[in-house]
Design an enzyme around this catalytic site. Sequence first.
Site, PDB file in Angstrom:
ATOM      1  N   CYS A 101      47.662  52.164  35.691  1.00 23.04           N
ATOM      2  CA  CYS A 101      47.731  50.806  35.122  1.00 23.04           C
ATOM      3  C   CYS A 101      49.045  50.097  35.402  1.00 23.04           C
ATOM      4  O   CYS A 101      49.104  48.868  35.368  1.00 23.04           O
ATOM      5  CB  CYS A 101      47.573  50.853  33.597  1.00 23.04           C
ATOM      6  SG  CYS A 101      46.104  51.677  32.990  1.00 23.04           S
ATOM      7  N   HIS A 143      38.504  51.266  30.729  1.00 18.83           N
ATOM      8  CA  HIS A 143      38.286  50.914  32.127  1.00 18.83           C
ATOM      9  C   HIS A 143      37.732  52.112  32.893  1.00 18.83           C
ATOM     10  O   HIS A 143      37.896  53.260  32.461  1.00 18.83           O
ATOM     11  CB  HIS A 143      39.603  50.494  32.796  1.00 18.83           C
ATOM     12  CG  HIS A 143      40.145  49.187  32.324  1.00 18.83           C
ATOM     13  ND1 HIS A 143      41.450  49.043  31.894  1.00 18.83           N
ATOM     14  CD2 HIS A 143      39.586  47.950  32.231  1.00 18.83           C
ATOM     15  CE1 HIS A 143      41.666  47.788  31.543  1.00 18.83           C
ATOM     16  NE2 HIS A 143      40.546  47.105  31.735  1.00 18.83           N
TER      17      HIS A 143
END
Length: 258
Positions: free
Chosen positions: A248, A163
């Site tokens: 996250c 990501h």
Amino acid sequence: MPSRQALVRRPGPRLAEGLVTHIDRRPIDAGLALRQWETYIGALRDHGWHTTEVAPADDCPDAVFVEDTMVMFRNVALLARPGAGQRRAEIPAARAAAEALGCSVNEIRPPGTLDGGDILKVGDTVYVGRGGRTNADGVRQLRAAFEPLGARVTAVPVTRVLHLKSAVTALPDGTVIGYPPLVDDPAVFPRFRPVPEESGAHVVLLGGGRLLMAAGAPRSAELFTGLGYEPVVVDISEFEKLEGCVTCLSVRLRELYA
């Protein structure tokens, strides 16, 4: 409602089956992971954050990485449509949690895909990683949802990590930080500062110059201290085995840089 809210989701029984893309799979100690998660939650609470648990999704190994379920801008929660199809069952309970907090809710629709971990907000600029988990239609829908609210959406390439926020995050002054071998194009960012360790690129802004970061980046912590910030260090080694980082494990609401 408290000014700083964070949505979190405890690790489920299938955590060890979580997806890995850019690293080799390693064994996960589920008990240690739960203790590390509890310490992470404690660090948020100790620094003035109110945490709300999203309902468990025990059949979803990656559900603990709750950041991927939505993107917040102002009071709008844009529900993600994960690029990995097996993660889409994580979304309904995340929607319920956002609605319970009074957020206005929008959503990414097919054929768009978007993971929350691909979004970095720096003031009103919203960087979106265009790579493996977020596609062009996801970027288009993000732009349509947030630009009317005053966002400036900038797509950036992501090919070396899972990501965008696996590669970069931002300091309180808006400087983007990253570990150079994992950043496709540092010149995309008006101010970029390299850090000496991969996990040093990941910080959560706790407020008051305090930076939540992983224990595996002592030289980066020293760098941040020298810049006048206060690192708050937590061990998240079990989640790092699944390409996770400190960003996250929560969705931060009412935060300037997230």
